[in-house]
Design an enzyme around this catalytic site. Structure first.
Site, PDB file in Angstrom:
ATOM      1  CG  HIS A  83      20.742 -67.408 -54.869  1.00 42.73           C
ATOM      2  ND1 HIS A  83      21.998 -67.003 -54.437  1.00 42.73           N
ATOM      3  CD2 HIS A  83      20.117 -67.862 -53.764  1.00 42.73           C
ATOM      4  CE1 HIS A  83      22.116 -67.206 -53.143  1.00 42.73           C
ATOM      5  NE2 HIS A  83      20.989 -67.722 -52.698  1.00 42.73           N
ATOM      6  CG  ASP A 136      24.049 -64.757 -55.982  1.00 37.71           C
ATOM      7  OD1 ASP A 136      22.925 -64.418 -56.398  1.00 37.71           O
ATOM      8  OD2 ASP A 136      24.223 -65.535 -55.022  1.00 37.71           O
ATOM      9  CB  SER A 233      20.519 -66.345 -49.767  1.00 36.12           C
ATOM     10  OG  SER A 233      21.068 -67.600 -50.007  1.00 36.12           O
TER      11      SER A 233
END
Length: 285
Positions: A83, A136, A233
């Site tokens: 992402h 992810d 992230s």
């Protein structure tokens, strides 16, 4: 809702583009020594595999263009969250981000230590599901090699590092409070690997997301207080000296009953065909 800068889904943990910051999710108060939520300062020499993803063109120069993190698993191979490379985050296709770099060997993003290495190729898992955030992960191939000691070993399936209760540390340059206070220096937070059942109860599907044990890993503290947050992230979750997770998503930052959800590295190894390889093949994916 996705975490801005992002963590994902309920809150992917990426830094949103400077021109359009994603909304934050409210969080419980962080511990006094907060960062990565409830953390402590780390010199990059203690975690040389932790790298920052940077694009000054897309995210400005205040924090060297940092918007996500990554982890070196080979001399020219870095894992991060899929992402992080989404068009929504980068305001366009990753191929059009001409100054995409990895910053290695730098504790303080404002300093000049370490190296900024161009990303030669970015491969995003084609099976990444934006709705559930399953799968992810992405693989970055660097134009230059990192020092040999910069790569961390990855934990294959069955490794005891995945057992619930195992002590772990998450690293990153993200939000330290859940309210947009981004770190300039690398931080770490001590967590524990938690049971799949706990995250399945916390995220049964719907607005707060769905936990899928085959590709995700549950980690944090049952009572909250220590967690990854926006901007972390793609960063590493390390247990027993091995990489077990990549910061992915969750609900809020450091909230009781809402653990962090990480991409399970053993699933990454399987999907990339690396099997039980401790480190990435020298030529990457």
């Amino acid at each position: 809702m996705r975490r801005s800068v992002v963590r994902a889904l309920s809150r992917p943990l990426v830094l949103a583009a400077a021109a359009a910051v994603l909304p934050l999710v409210s969080a419980a108060p962080a511990a006094a020594d907060s960062i990565v939520i409830g953390g402590f300062p780390v010199d990059v020499s203690q975690s040389p595999w932790t790298v920052a993803l940077s694009s000054r063109d897309r995210f400005g120069g205040t924090r060297a263009g940092q918007f996500c993190d990554g982890v070196a698993v080979g001399p020219t191979t870095v894992l991060t969250a899929a992402h992080c490379l989404d068009e929504e985050v980068l305001s366009g296709p990753v191929e059009q981000v001409r100054d995409l770099k990895v910053i290695a060997g730098r504790t303080d993003l404002r300093a000049r230590e370490g190296r900024e290495i161009a990303v030669q190729d970015a491969w995003v898992n084609p099976d990444y599901d934006r709705d559930s955030n399953a799968g992810d992960f992405a693989v970055l191939s660097l134009a230059e090699s990192l020092p040999e000691n910069s790569a961390i070993q990855m934990a294959p399936a069955g490794d005891p590092a995945y057992e619930p209760g195992t002590a772990a540390v998450v690293y990153g340059w993200g939000d330290t409070s859940g309210t947009g206070d981004y770190a300039t220096g690398l931080r770490g937070a001590r967590l524990h690997v938690l049971s799949d059942a706990l995250c399945e109860r916390a995220y049964p599907g719907g607005g707060d997301g769905e936990y899928r044990a085959e590709s995700m890993l549950c980690a944090g503290e049952v009572l909250g207080g220590r967690d990854a947050c926006q901007g972390d992230s793609g960063g590493p979750l390390v247990a027993r000296g091995r990489l077990v997770g990549l910061v992915s998503w969750g609900s809020g930052c450091g909230r009781s009953g809402s653990p962090g959800v990480y991409t399970r590295v053993s699933d990454v190894l399987t999907k990339l065909g690396w099997g039980t390889t401790a480190r990435a093949p020298r030529d990457g994916a």
